[in-house]
Write an enzyme that holds these catalytic residues in place. Structure first.
Site, PDB file in Angstrom:
ATOM      1  NE  ARG A  75       9.451  32.463  69.980  1.00 40.71           N
ATOM      2  CZ  ARG A  75       9.320  32.707  71.272  1.00 40.71           C
ATOM      3  NH1 ARG A  75       9.066  33.950  71.698  1.00 40.71           N
ATOM      4  NH2 ARG A  75       9.443  31.731  72.163  1.00 40.71           N
ATOM      5  CB  ILE A 101       6.726  28.310  71.686  1.00 37.54           C
ATOM      6  CG1 ILE A 101       7.582  28.730  70.475  1.00 37.54           C
ATOM      7  CG2 ILE A 101       6.441  29.505  72.575  1.00 37.54           C
ATOM      8  CD1 ILE A 101       6.899  29.778  69.598  1.00 37.54           C
ATOM      9  CB  SER A 102      12.171  26.318  72.190  1.00 35.60           C
ATOM     10  OG  SER A 102      11.907  24.961  72.459  1.00 35.60           O
ATOM     11  CE  LYS A 103      14.986  30.601  78.188  1.00 36.78           C
ATOM     12  NZ  LYS A 103      16.242  30.765  78.960  1.00 36.78           N
TER      13      LYS A 103
END
Length: 258
Positions: A75, A101-103
């Site tokens: 990530r 950017i999502s969790k």
């Protein structure tokens, strides 16, 4: 609630865990190459990802293929250098142009929902459509779980950023498209799964039309009380079945190319 059969080819394939040789569409980590150490973390990237995966499992993510995919994809390679120290925290991060950017927990939750019963049978999806490529992280995760991933981004700058992020991984099964996500991508339809990273007041008709019978759609959508909720739509022979789940917080769904 009865279980519906999911689509056959191109909507299903046998799942191979990360590290197995499954052809040209595998990622760098699957080919056995050493991951690039993240600058600024001060710790081995694989060890940091492993701790993130442990937290996800403790938080309720049970699908091993999903956990392994998140444990494989780096990530930190998808966020700006200034934010790399936060890459494996369970937080959304800015990626530019008012997008995020999502969790990791949200990525894991939506991906687990998308696979549904396929996870329990040790199978993966064959053809998936992602609406909103963003920085490319979700597409990289899906690449480990699906035969083909079509991902559409309306913002040209993010489309190019995702291409830069994904190019070193050589994911031959990921297809990046610059286009209006509200229109889906008819050329790749029908899809066994559709997943969206932006929420609107209603589901675009094009998404429903492009979902295969037996397929599943996972997307945020506005609820009547002003909240945004996670919506799961299963397409059966009889029609569409909707399930409204927990509250979420995604950027608004927009049309056009910018």
């Amino acid at each position: 609630m009865t279980q519906q059969r999911r689509p056959g080819f191109p909507a299903r394939m046998d799942w191979h865990p990360p590290g197995a040789a499954v052809g040209p569409g595998t990622a760098r980590a699957q080919r056995g190459a050493a991951p690039t150490p993240p600058q600024g973390l001060g710790l081995d990237s694989a060890a940091v990802r492993a701790r993130m995966v442990q937290r996800l499992a403790a938080g309720g993510i049970a699908a091993q293929p999903v956990l392994q995919a998140l444990g494989t994809v780096e990530r930190h390679c998808f966020v700006d250098t200034a934010l790399v120290n936060q890459a494996y925290e369970d937080t959304s991060l800015p990626i530019g142009l008012a997008q995020t950017i999502s969790k990791p927990s949200v990525v894991a939750r939506m991906t687990e929902l998308l696979l549904g019963a396929e996870c329990a049978r040790g199978q993966a999806l064959g053809r998936v459509l992602e609406i909103g490529t963003g920085c490319g992280y979700q597409a990289a995760v899906l690449a480990h779980l699906a035969r083909e991933v079509y991902t559409v981004e309306r913002l040209r700058a993010l489309h190019e950023k995702a291409r830069e992020h994904l190019r070193p991984l050589r994911l031959a099964n990921v297809h990046l498209i610059l286009g209006d996500g509200m229109l889906g991508y008819p050329a790749g339809a029908p899809y066994a799964g559709i997943i969206a990273a932006a929420g609107g007041d209603s589901l675009p008709q094009a998404w429903c039309e492009q979902l295969a019978v037996g397929g599943r759609l996972v997307a945020p959508m506005a609820a009547g009380d002003g909240r945004q909720v996670l919506l799961v739509v299963d397409r059966t022979i009889q029609g569409f079945r909707q399930s409204v789940l927990e509250s979420v917080n995604f950027v608004p769904l927009k049309s056009g190319i910018a």
